[in-house]
Write a protein that holds these residues in place. Structure first.
Motif, PDB file in Angstrom:
ATOM      1  N   LEU A   1      -1.473  16.569 -14.684  1.00  0.00           N
ATOM      2  CA  LEU A   1      -1.675  16.347 -16.101  1.00  0.00           C
ATOM      3  C   LEU A   1      -2.548  15.042 -16.112  1.00  0.00           C
ATOM      4  N   ASN A   2      -3.585  14.850 -16.729  1.00  0.00           N
ATOM      5  CA  ASN A   2      -4.269  13.580 -16.720  1.00  0.00           C
ATOM      6  C   ASN A   2      -4.611  13.148 -18.122  1.00  0.00           C
ATOM      7  N   HIS A   3      -3.947  12.189 -18.459  1.00  0.00           N
ATOM      8  CA  HIS A   3      -4.092  11.464 -20.005  1.00  0.00           C
ATOM      9  C   HIS A   3      -4.624   9.883 -19.638  1.00  0.00           C
ATOM     10  N   ASN A   4      -5.926   9.447 -20.146  1.00  0.00           N
ATOM     11  CA  ASN A   4      -6.080   8.281 -19.884  1.00  0.00           C
ATOM     12  C   ASN A   4      -5.782   7.111 -20.635  1.00  0.00           C
ATOM     13  N   ILE A   5      -5.226   6.176 -20.289  1.00  0.00           N
ATOM     14  CA  ILE A   5      -4.810   4.948 -20.895  1.00  0.00           C
ATOM     15  C   ILE A   5      -6.206   4.173 -21.494  1.00  0.00           C
ATOM     16  N   GLU A   6      -7.457   4.066 -20.822  1.00  0.00           N
ATOM     17  CA  GLU A   6      -8.502   3.785 -20.952  1.00  0.00           C
ATOM     18  C   GLU A   6      -8.859   2.204 -20.958  1.00  0.00           C
ATOM     19  N   THR A   7      -7.965   1.664 -21.594  1.00  0.00           N
ATOM     20  CA  THR A   7      -8.026   0.189 -21.520  1.00  0.00           C
ATOM     21  C   THR A   7      -6.789  -0.856 -21.627  1.00  0.00           C
ATOM     22  N   VAL A   8      -6.774  -1.847 -21.620  1.00  0.00           N
ATOM     23  CA  VAL A   8      -5.465  -2.751 -21.668  1.00  0.00           C
ATOM     24  C   VAL A   8      -4.925  -2.607 -23.154  1.00  0.00           C
ATOM     25  N   ARG A   9      -3.652  -3.170 -23.241  1.00  0.00           N
ATOM     26  CA  ARG A   9      -2.906  -2.975 -24.488  1.00  0.00           C
ATOM     27  C   ARG A   9      -3.724  -3.953 -25.566  1.00  0.00           C
ATOM     28  N   ARG A  10      -4.201  -5.055 -25.309  1.00  0.00           N
ATOM     29  CA  ARG A  10      -4.768  -6.080 -26.390  1.00  0.00           C
ATOM     30  C   ARG A  10      -6.083  -5.368 -27.080  1.00  0.00           C
ATOM     31  N   LEU A  11      -6.898  -4.821 -25.716  1.00  0.00           N
ATOM     32  CA  LEU A  11      -8.100  -4.206 -26.298  1.00  0.00           C
ATOM     33  C   LEU A  11      -8.293  -2.780 -26.833  1.00  0.00           C
ATOM     34  N   THR A  12      -7.009  -2.014 -26.996  1.00  0.00           N
ATOM     35  CA  THR A  12      -6.951  -0.894 -27.259  1.00  0.00           C
ATOM     36  C   THR A  12      -7.446  -0.354 -28.817  1.00  0.00           C
ATOM     37  N   PRO A  13      -6.983  -1.393 -29.710  1.00  0.00           N
ATOM     38  CA  PRO A  13      -7.510  -1.058 -31.101  1.00  0.00           C
ATOM     39  C   PRO A  13      -8.998  -1.018 -31.454  1.00  0.00           C
ATOM     40  N   ARG A  14      -9.576  -2.105 -30.445  1.00  0.00           N
ATOM     41  CA  ARG A  14     -11.064  -2.207 -30.593  1.00  0.00           C
ATOM     42  C   ARG A  14     -11.778  -1.153 -30.045  1.00  0.00           C
ATOM     43  N   VAL A  15     -11.301  -0.638 -28.617  1.00  0.00           N
ATOM     44  CA  VAL A  15     -12.074   0.167 -27.877  1.00  0.00           C
ATOM     45  C   VAL A  15     -11.539   1.691 -28.285  1.00  0.00           C
TER      46      VAL A  15
ATOM     47  N   LYS B   1      -1.555  11.644 -14.011  1.00  0.00           N
ATOM     48  CA  LYS B   1      -2.552  10.669 -13.588  1.00  0.00           C
ATOM     49  C   LYS B   1      -3.254   9.875 -14.887  1.00  0.00           C
ATOM     50  N   SER B   2      -3.443   8.841 -14.588  1.00  0.00           N
ATOM     51  CA  SER B   2      -4.216   8.009 -15.960  1.00  0.00           C
ATOM     52  C   SER B   2      -5.259   7.297 -15.199  1.00  0.00           C
ATOM     53  N   SER B   3      -6.326   6.805 -16.169  1.00  0.00           N
ATOM     54  CA  SER B   3      -7.414   5.988 -15.800  1.00  0.00           C
ATOM     55  C   SER B   3      -7.659   4.730 -16.493  1.00  0.00           C
ATOM     56  N   LEU B   4      -8.192   3.872 -16.013  1.00  0.00           N
ATOM     57  CA  LEU B   4      -8.458   2.571 -16.770  1.00  0.00           C
ATOM     58  C   LEU B   4      -9.978   2.025 -16.360  1.00  0.00           C
ATOM     59  N   MET B   5     -10.600   1.821 -17.120  1.00  0.00           N
ATOM     60  CA  MET B   5     -11.910   1.245 -17.128  1.00  0.00           C
ATOM     61  C   MET B   5     -11.908  -0.131 -17.548  1.00  0.00           C
TER      62      MET B   5
END
Length: 307
Positions: free
Chosen positions: A170-184, A210-214
């Motif tokens: 099961l893969n779900h992406n967090i994508e970015t850090v906490r602070r930038l999430t609303p903008r990204v 699994k999760s991915s961060l850019m």
């Protein structure tokens, strides 16, 4: 280190890609054959829709692809993603069988099934995703299956539908850090993604998560480490870290290009924090070398069980 700097007029200067981001094109028969099959079966791939930089390697050399189901139009408009946004078409209930047929024809050892966000559906698309897993199981029983869903509206019952189908990962992406999430990330929430990953592990403890961060969007090193800690606190097994690349001028600009050395450092830290596998590099994407990732996580799990 390469970073985005403001010009004298106050506008951000777009960065030139460094040499390590140059991509080798490989349009051989394997690449052409896979592309032809996708069109014949009326299937979508995130490789094409999201303009993945690894498409030539995956299609032309490894003969792997990440199928994108539930259409090619997403209900969210994330500022990093090139997938089309708008009102999706009606559900194609024959899609799971077509995907399963393609997996069988390609004789894949490992397949990644992702999806556009379908906030227009009460179940978030979980029923179709689960049926795709079951269809592949019927036609390709020896193929390992990785699913990469949206947050399915944040509803636990939707996640349960998917986990009951028992994908191999099961893969779900967090994508970015906490602070930038609303903008990204449009409509997505940092804490909701963490809860999604935690619940998935609680529902099926034996299935790796699994999760991915850019990176490259303006985050700090401390914020990257915070993401690692948050993922481990929610028992995530595998992490991938890759360079954000701006798909069009309408999307968020790159603030920094991280070097291969910096990615190597982050991978070492991630492994020290307890991830069973971490893939980190400028061109790494969530499904990059996914077959190797799940194999490494499985080996680690087996070793722990034997001890």
């Amino acid at each position: 280190m390469t970073s985005c700097k403001p010009t004298s007029k106050g506008k951000e200067e777009y960065l030139r890609k460094p040499d390590w981001l140059k991509i080798k094109l490989n349009t051989n028969d394997e690449y052409k054959g896979l592309k032809k099959l996708m069109r014949e079966k009326n299937l979508h791939t995130v490789c094409e829709e999201a303009r993945c930089p690894n498409i030539h390697e995956c299609w032309g050399e490894r003969r792997t692809a990440t199928m994108m189901i539930l259409g090619s139009v997403c209900t969210r408009a994330c500022r990093f993603c090139a997938v089309k946004t708008g009102l999706p078409n009606e559900l194609d209930l024959a899609e799971p069988e077509r995907v399963a047929d393609s997996v069988a024809i390609m004789n894949l050892k490992h397949v990644v099934i992702t999806m556009v966000a379908r906030d227009d559906l009460k179940d978030g698309g979980s029923e179709v995703l689960a049926e795709t897993v079951r269809a592949i199981r019927r036609k390709s029983p020896f193929t390992s299956i990785e699913v990469l869903p949206s947050d399915l509206g944040g509803l636990q019952e939707n996640l349960q539908i998917l986990m009951d189908a028992k994908p191999d990962i099961l893969n779900h992406n967090i994508e970015t850090v906490r602070r930038l999430t609303p903008r990204v990330r449009a409509r997505a929430k940092y804490e909701r993604s963490l809860e999604f990953l935690r619940l998935a592990k609680e529902m099926q403890p034996d299935i790796p998560t699994k999760s991915s961060l850019m990176i490259g969007l303006g985050e700090t090193e401390e914020e990257i480490l915070e993401v690692m800690d948050d993922l481990r606190a929610n028992d995530v097994d595998i992490m991938t870290i890759g360079q954000y690349l701006q798909p069009t001028k309408k999307h968020l600009p790159v603030k920094k290009y991280y070097s291969p050395i910096e990615f190597g450092k982050l991978r070492k830290i991630a492994m020290e924090k307890g991830f069973k596998h971490c893939e980190a590099g400028p061109l790494v994407r969530s499904s990059y070398h996914a077959d190797e990732q799940v194999n490494e996580a499985t080996k680690e799990r087996q070793l722990q069980a034997e001890q």
